[in-house]
Design a protein around this motif. Structure first.
Motif, PDB file in Angstrom:
ATOM      1  N   SER A  41       0.786  -1.266   0.096  1.00  0.00           N
ATOM      2  CA  SER A  41       0.164  -0.147   0.057  1.00  0.00           C
ATOM      3  C   SER A  41       0.847   1.142  -0.079  1.00  0.00           C
ATOM      4  O   SER A  41       1.859   1.171   0.427  1.00  0.00           O
ATOM      5  N   ASP A  42       0.321   2.312  -0.425  1.00  0.00           N
ATOM      6  CA  ASP A  42       1.191   3.524  -0.425  1.00  0.00           C
ATOM      7  C   ASP A  42       0.237   4.468   0.451  1.00  0.00           C
ATOM      8  O   ASP A  42       0.572   5.821   0.330  1.00  0.00           O
ATOM      9  N   LEU A  43      -0.726   4.047   1.090  1.00  0.00           N
ATOM     10  CA  LEU A  43      -1.320   4.985   2.021  1.00  0.00           C
ATOM     11  C   LEU A  43      -0.527   5.598   3.487  1.00  0.00           C
ATOM     12  O   LEU A  43       0.311   4.915   3.572  1.00  0.00           O
ATOM     13  N   GLN A  44      -0.814   6.504   3.627  1.00  0.00           N
ATOM     14  CA  GLN A  44      -0.183   7.328   4.748  1.00  0.00           C
ATOM     15  C   GLN A  44      -0.212   6.180   5.974  1.00  0.00           C
ATOM     16  O   GLN A  44      -1.542   5.540   6.299  1.00  0.00           O
ATOM     17  N   VAL A  45       0.722   6.165   7.045  1.00  0.00           N
ATOM     18  CA  VAL A  45       0.534   5.440   8.141  1.00  0.00           C
ATOM     19  C   VAL A  45      -0.727   5.783   8.912  1.00  0.00           C
ATOM     20  O   VAL A  45      -1.407   4.864   9.382  1.00  0.00           O
ATOM     21  N   GLY A  46      -1.266   7.074   8.750  1.00  0.00           N
ATOM     22  CA  GLY A  46      -2.070   7.633   9.526  1.00  0.00           C
ATOM     23  C   GLY A  46      -3.491   6.907   9.293  1.00  0.00           C
ATOM     24  O   GLY A  46      -4.544   6.981   9.789  1.00  0.00           O
ATOM     25  N   ARG A  47      -3.506   6.468   7.958  1.00  0.00           N
ATOM     26  CA  ARG A  47      -4.686   5.801   7.364  1.00  0.00           C
ATOM     27  C   ARG A  47      -4.532   4.545   7.461  1.00  0.00           C
ATOM     28  O   ARG A  47      -5.542   3.759   6.865  1.00  0.00           O
ATOM     29  N   LEU A  48      -3.437   3.557   7.829  1.00  0.00           N
ATOM     30  CA  LEU A  48      -3.393   2.297   7.793  1.00  0.00           C
ATOM     31  C   LEU A  48      -3.573   1.945   9.259  1.00  0.00           C
ATOM     32  O   LEU A  48      -3.706   0.715   9.584  1.00  0.00           O
ATOM     33  N   ARG A  49      -3.254   2.739  10.279  1.00  0.00           N
ATOM     34  CA  ARG A  49      -3.185   2.279  11.639  1.00  0.00           C
ATOM     35  C   ARG A  49      -4.917   2.626  11.960  1.00  0.00           C
ATOM     36  O   ARG A  49      -5.577   3.211  11.085  1.00  0.00           O
ATOM     37  N   GLY A  50      -4.854   1.931  13.106  1.00  0.00           N
ATOM     38  CA  GLY A  50      -6.413   1.751  13.598  1.00  0.00           C
ATOM     39  C   GLY A  50      -7.177   0.906  13.302  1.00  0.00           C
ATOM     40  O   GLY A  50      -8.504   0.588  13.606  1.00  0.00           O
ATOM     41  N   ARG A  51      -6.586  -0.042  12.623  1.00  0.00           N
ATOM     42  CA  ARG A  51      -7.632  -1.449  11.968  1.00  0.00           C
ATOM     43  C   ARG A  51      -6.521  -2.299  12.097  1.00  0.00           C
ATOM     44  O   ARG A  51      -5.513  -2.261  11.927  1.00  0.00           O
ATOM     45  N   VAL A  52      -7.259  -3.542  11.828  1.00  0.00           N
ATOM     46  CA  VAL A  52      -6.345  -5.009  11.822  1.00  0.00           C
ATOM     47  C   VAL A  52      -6.363  -5.367  10.319  1.00  0.00           C
ATOM     48  O   VAL A  52      -7.429  -5.432   9.794  1.00  0.00           O
ATOM     49  N   HIS A  53      -5.185  -5.415   9.939  1.00  0.00           N
ATOM     50  CA  HIS A  53      -4.940  -6.135   8.514  1.00  0.00           C
ATOM     51  C   HIS A  53      -4.514  -7.335   8.696  1.00  0.00           C
ATOM     52  O   HIS A  53      -4.522  -7.978   9.649  1.00  0.00           O
ATOM     53  N   ARG A  54      -4.575  -8.126   7.690  1.00  0.00           N
ATOM     54  CA  ARG A  54      -4.097  -9.654   7.521  1.00  0.00           C
ATOM     55  C   ARG A  54      -2.817  -9.841   6.637  1.00  0.00           C
ATOM     56  O   ARG A  54      -2.952  -9.192   5.429  1.00  0.00           O
TER      57      ARG A  54
END
Ligand code: SF4
Length: 241
Positions: free
Chosen positions: A180-193
Motif C-alpha cells: 500500500s502507499d497510504l499514509q501510516v495515519g490511514r493504515l493504523r487503527g484497524r487490523v490487516h491480515r
C-alpha cells in the motif's frame, strides 16, 4: 504508433504511464516464483527448501544479492524470542544498527523498548526484524529492488516464528507488508491480515517519528491497545476450543 512516440504523447497529456518492472537481479534460477504473500504482488521468489535458523542467519551474513552489501558494516538479522507471539517489523538498519548488528538500538530503539514495555513486553519476549537486513546509505528509503531481494529472508523468519501478531512499525514496513502507499495515519487503527496464514497485522508509527512528533505517542498507545486486544482474542479463542 511506436512506443517512444506514444510515451511522449501521454507525457504531454499529463498521463502517468505504468511500466512493468523487471524482476530484480536477485531473482535467480533455482527458486520458485510465488506471489507476495501479503498482497498478491507477483515476482518475488521463495526457495523450495526452507532453511533453519542457523542456515538462514548464515545466508544473510554472507548475502550479496543487492548492492547494499557493499556499504554495510554488519548485517542486521533480527533479535529476540524465536518463538514469540509478537513479531515487530521495522524498515531497515540505521547507523547504530549497522554498527551493532541489532535492530532498533539507539534513541529510537530505546523508545521502541518503552513502547513494548507499555504493552506488557520486554524486548526478549518479542522478535524484532526489519524489511531490509542491510543499511541503505544515508538512511535513504529502500528501493523496491532491494526489498524484493531481501524479502525472502523475512518471509523465512515469519515462517519459523509463526507469530500470532505482526506489528508493522513505520511507513516503510507498512507499505511493503501491505503493498500500500497510504499514509501510516490511514493504515493504523484497524487490523490487516498478512500472508497465507492471514496473520493479524497492526500498523503504528516508527519511534524515530515519535522522537520528532512526541504528541503522536497517544496514537501509538492506541495502536498497542488494539494489538493487545487482537492478541487477547486469539488467546481466548484457543482457550475456548
Ligand atoms: S539488504 Fe538483504 S538482499 Fe541486500 S545484501 Fe543485505 S541481506 Fe542481501
Amino acid at each position: 504508433m511506436n512506443s517512444r512516440l506514444q510515451t511522449e504523447y501521454l507525457r504531454a497529456m499529463g498521463i502517468r504511464q505504468w511500466v512493468a518492472r523487471e524482476a530484480p537481479a536477485c531473482a535467480e534460477e533455482g527458486r520458485v516464483a510465488v506471489e507476495h504473500p501479503g498482497s498478491g504482488r507477483p515476482g518475488l521468489k521463495i526457495p523450495v527448501a526452507a532453511p533453519d535458523w542457523n542456515e538462514l542467519q548464515q545466508q544473510v551474513e554472507s548475502c550479496t544479492r543487492c548492492a547494499l552489501h557493499e556499504t554495510r558494516t554488519r548485517t542486521v538479522f533480527g533479535v529476540g524470542n524465536r518463538e514469540a507471539d509478537w513479531l515487530i517489523i521495522g524498515e531497515a538498519p540505521g547507523r547504530d544498527e549497522d554498527r551493532e548488528g541489532e535492530p532498533f538500538v539507539g534513541r529510537a530503539g530505546r523508545l521502541l523498548t518503552e513502547m513494548l514495555f507499555a504493552a506488557g513486553y520486554q524486548r526478549k519476549d518479542v522478535y524484532i526484524a526489519n524489511i531490509l537486513k542491510c543499511r541503505p546509505p544515508n538512511n535513504r528509503d529502500p528501493s523496491p529492488e532491494e526489498v524484493a531481494c531481501c524479502h525472502e529472508y523475512l518471509e523465512h523468519q515469519i515462517a519459523l516464528i509463526r507469530p500470532v501478531l505482526i506489528l508493522a512499525v513505520g511507513r516503510i514496513a507498512a507499505h511493503n507488508l501491505l503493498n500500500s502507499d497510504l499514509q501510516v495515519g490511514r493504515l493504523r487503527g484497524r487490523v490487516h491480515r498478512y500472508g497465507e496464514r492471514q496473520i493479524p497485522l497492526v500498523v503504528t508509527y516508527h519511534p524515530a517519528y515519535l522522537l520528532r512528533s512526541p504528541l503522536e505517542k497517544r496514537k501509538v498507545w492506541e495502536d498497542l491497545q488494539l494489538a493487545q486486544a487482537v492478541y487477547r482474542d486469539h488467546i481466548a479463542g484457543i482457550t475456548d476450543n
